[in-house]
Design an enzyme around this catalytic site. Structure first.
Site, PDB file in Angstrom:
ATOM      1  CG  HIS A  82      -1.462   5.198 -60.560  1.00  0.00           C
ATOM      2  ND1 HIS A  82      -2.701   4.769 -60.165  1.00  0.00           N
ATOM      3  CD2 HIS A  82      -0.992   5.982 -59.562  1.00  0.00           C
ATOM      4  CE1 HIS A  82      -2.966   5.269 -58.966  1.00  0.00           C
ATOM      5  NE2 HIS A  82      -1.951   6.010 -58.570  1.00  0.00           N
ATOM      6  CG  ASP A 161      -3.060   0.777 -49.392  1.00  0.00           C
ATOM      7  OD1 ASP A 161      -2.116   1.445 -48.927  1.00  0.00           O
ATOM      8  OD2 ASP A 161      -3.993   1.283 -50.029  1.00  0.00           O
ATOM      9  NE  ARG A 168       0.486   6.119 -44.777  1.00  0.00           N
ATOM     10  CZ  ARG A 168       0.370   6.185 -46.099  1.00  0.00           C
ATOM     11  NH1 ARG A 168      -0.157   5.190 -46.785  1.00  0.00           N
ATOM     12  NH2 ARG A 168       0.784   7.250 -46.742  1.00  0.00           N
ATOM     13  CB  SER A 183       0.048   3.333 -50.239  1.00  0.00           C
ATOM     14  OG  SER A 183      -1.308   3.519 -50.529  1.00  0.00           O
ATOM     15  CE  LYS A 187      -3.500   2.001 -53.121  1.00  0.00           C
ATOM     16  NZ  LYS A 187      -4.183   3.116 -52.463  1.00  0.00           N
TER      17      LYS A 187
HETATM   18  N1  URA Z   1      -2.818   7.622 -52.324  1.00  0.00           N
HETATM   19  C1  URA Z   1      -2.654   6.322 -52.008  1.00  0.00           C
HETATM   20  O1  URA Z   1      -3.182   5.433 -52.664  1.00  0.00           O
HETATM   21  N2  URA Z   1      -1.890   6.011 -50.950  1.00  0.00           N
HETATM   22  C2  URA Z   1      -1.272   6.939 -50.186  1.00  0.00           C
HETATM   23  O2  URA Z   1      -0.582   6.583 -49.257  1.00  0.00           O
HETATM   24  C3  URA Z   1      -1.450   8.282 -50.524  1.00  0.00           C
HETATM   25  C4  URA Z   1      -2.230   8.590 -51.606  1.00  0.00           C
END
Ligand code: URA
Ligand code: CA
Length: 434
Positions: A82, A161, A168, A183, A187
């Site tokens: 990632h 998320d 946020r 976050s 994922k």
């Molecule tokens: N990318 C994400 O997936 N989450 C975040 O909180 C910041 C950047």
């Protein structure tokens, strides 16, 4: 339990228990806890931080808020990589078939581009016929058959998320390390990978502007992965100039194919070999980085990685002849040269601006709903540290119209910083976090 008490507890600098964190996330996802309370909690986290145990509990609660992809039917240890997002970063398209050619299965869910950063799915979609919307069953079946598949995100992964990130975004609480780490990792883990290598970018074109911040984020993400039982490591890499030369979807696929032929840019090739070596090591397919790196170098040189890429393209309905005939990729009607106005050395290429110029040309999206143009983008000819002479070519613009192309040429000239002295080039790899 009451949300207000948990907000106050975090405000006063105490750590929340696992049960308390699950209470907040579960009830927020269900709509029982309102946005204003969650925003207050996020702000308390922003100022007070979280312990590793809290961050792990938050990630777990977020994973459980939705579907989790089950890749247990895939034979072997599934690895995933990632990136925290960069400009011109074609790594996944090279790395996935490369690692698969070494016998380690890669089942990769990728995203689309947003803002100045690109997305692997948009890039692969430029290959005629290529399908990126496989069902989970087709995805697993393909990984078992040929060892590799790259698809777009399917299912209802981590709804917590989606809600929390949007909140946020409008409450000044994005820039919190534990919230970012939870976050990203929720994922990743919900999409089923067993072992993970994170490419945490540092620099002007990245989310984290300095290597120090990138290391700090990497540390939290690695501890989450490990805490939840997944072998995880991170490579901290430079994103002050674009990776490779190409920025733009079809242009980047072209660059990926050249790299799979062993004729790619040095930085892109090195990054793929470095992350790949780490992936092989995590999966137990190499005894260490050194051996993994050498092995992947041989695979790249032998044409096996290119062959694996062609198999993947064909399996997903794309035309595998694209590896032999790059003319099958979409081409922009207008190609304009960008020419240096003075002598000097390239001291900097503003990575954020290059990404932004490519987006405005149509290679990316300003909002999620925008449609992209697969053919447009920028191909750099000079990178940081190289000498240029007045009148020499520094880049090409690939545009949909003459007007858009001319505007991009002017902006690219402004993104290049020239100096009389040869600058020191920052290292591509700042370090690793195991
Ligand atoms: N990318 C994400 O997936 N989450 C975040 O909180 C910041 C950047
Ligand atoms: Ca590139």
């Amino acid at each position: 339990m009451r949300a207000v008490d948990l907000i106050a507890k975090k405000r006063d600098g105490e750590a929340l228990s696992e049960a308390e964190i699950h209470f907040l996330i579960d009830n927020y996802t269900k709509g029982i806890i309102p946005d204003y309370q969650m925003a207050a909690w996020a702000m308390a986290v922003y100022f007070r931080g979280m312990t590793d145990r809290e961050t792990i509990a938050l990630t777990e609660a977020m994973i459980r808020s939705g579907e989790v992809i089950d890749l247990s039917d895939v034979d072997g240890i599934v690895v995933d990589k990632h990136s925290t997002g960069g400009v011109g970063d074609t790594t996944t398209i090279i790395l996935a078939p490369l690692v698969a050619a070494a016998g380690v299965p890669v089942a990769k869910m990728s995203g689309r581009g947003l803002g100045h950063t690109g997305g692997t799915i948009d890039k692969l979609e430029t290959i005629p016929g290529m399908r990126l919307d496989l069902s989970i069953q087709e995805f697993v079946e393909q990984v078992n058959r040929i060892g590799v598949s790259i698809v777009g995100q399917t299912g209802n992964l981590v709804p917590a998320d989606k809600k929390l990130y949007a909140l946020r975004d409008v409450t000044g609480t994005v820039e919190s390390l534990p919230l970012i780490a939870a976050s990203v990792m929720s994922k990743k883990l919900a999409s089923g990978a067993h072992s993970i290598v994170l490419d945490v970018k540092a620099g002007k074109g990245a989310f984290m502007k300095t290597p120090e911040d990138a290391f700090a984020l990497a540390k939290v993400m690695v501890s989450i992965g490990r805490g939840l039982g997944h072998p995880t490591s991170a490579v901290i890499t430079d994103m002050n100039e674009p990776l490779g030369y190409a920025v733009g979807n079809a242009l980047e696929v072209r660059e990926a194919i050249e790299t799979l032929k062993g004729q790619g840019p040095a930085d892109l090739t090195e990054l793929c070999l470095t992350i790949g070596a780490r992936l092989l090591t995590l999966a137990g397919a190499a005894s260490g980085e050194e051996e993994g790196y050498r092995r992947l170098e041989r695979i790249l040189g032998s044409g096996q990685a290119l062959e694996k890429f062609a198999q993947m393209v064909e399996a997903q309905g794309g035309n595998p002849r694209v590896t032999e005939d790059l003319e099958l990729l979409p081409k922009a009607p207008v190609v304009l040269p960008v020419v240096a106005g003075a002598d000097g050395y390239v001291a900097g290429i503003d990575c954020y601006r290059i990404g932004h110029i490519a987006m405005v040309l149509g290679a990316g999206r300003a909002t999620k709903e925008d449609r992209i143009n697969p053919a447009v983008g920028i191909r750099l000819c000079k990178k940081v540290g190289e000498p240029v002479a007045a009148g020499e070519l520094i880049a090409y613009v690939h545009a949909a119209t003459e007007q858009q192309g001319l505007e991009a040429v002017q902006k690219i000239l402004q993104a290049y910083r020239l100096s009389d002295l040869q600058p020191e080039k920052p290292p591509l790899i700042h370090g690793v976090e195991f």
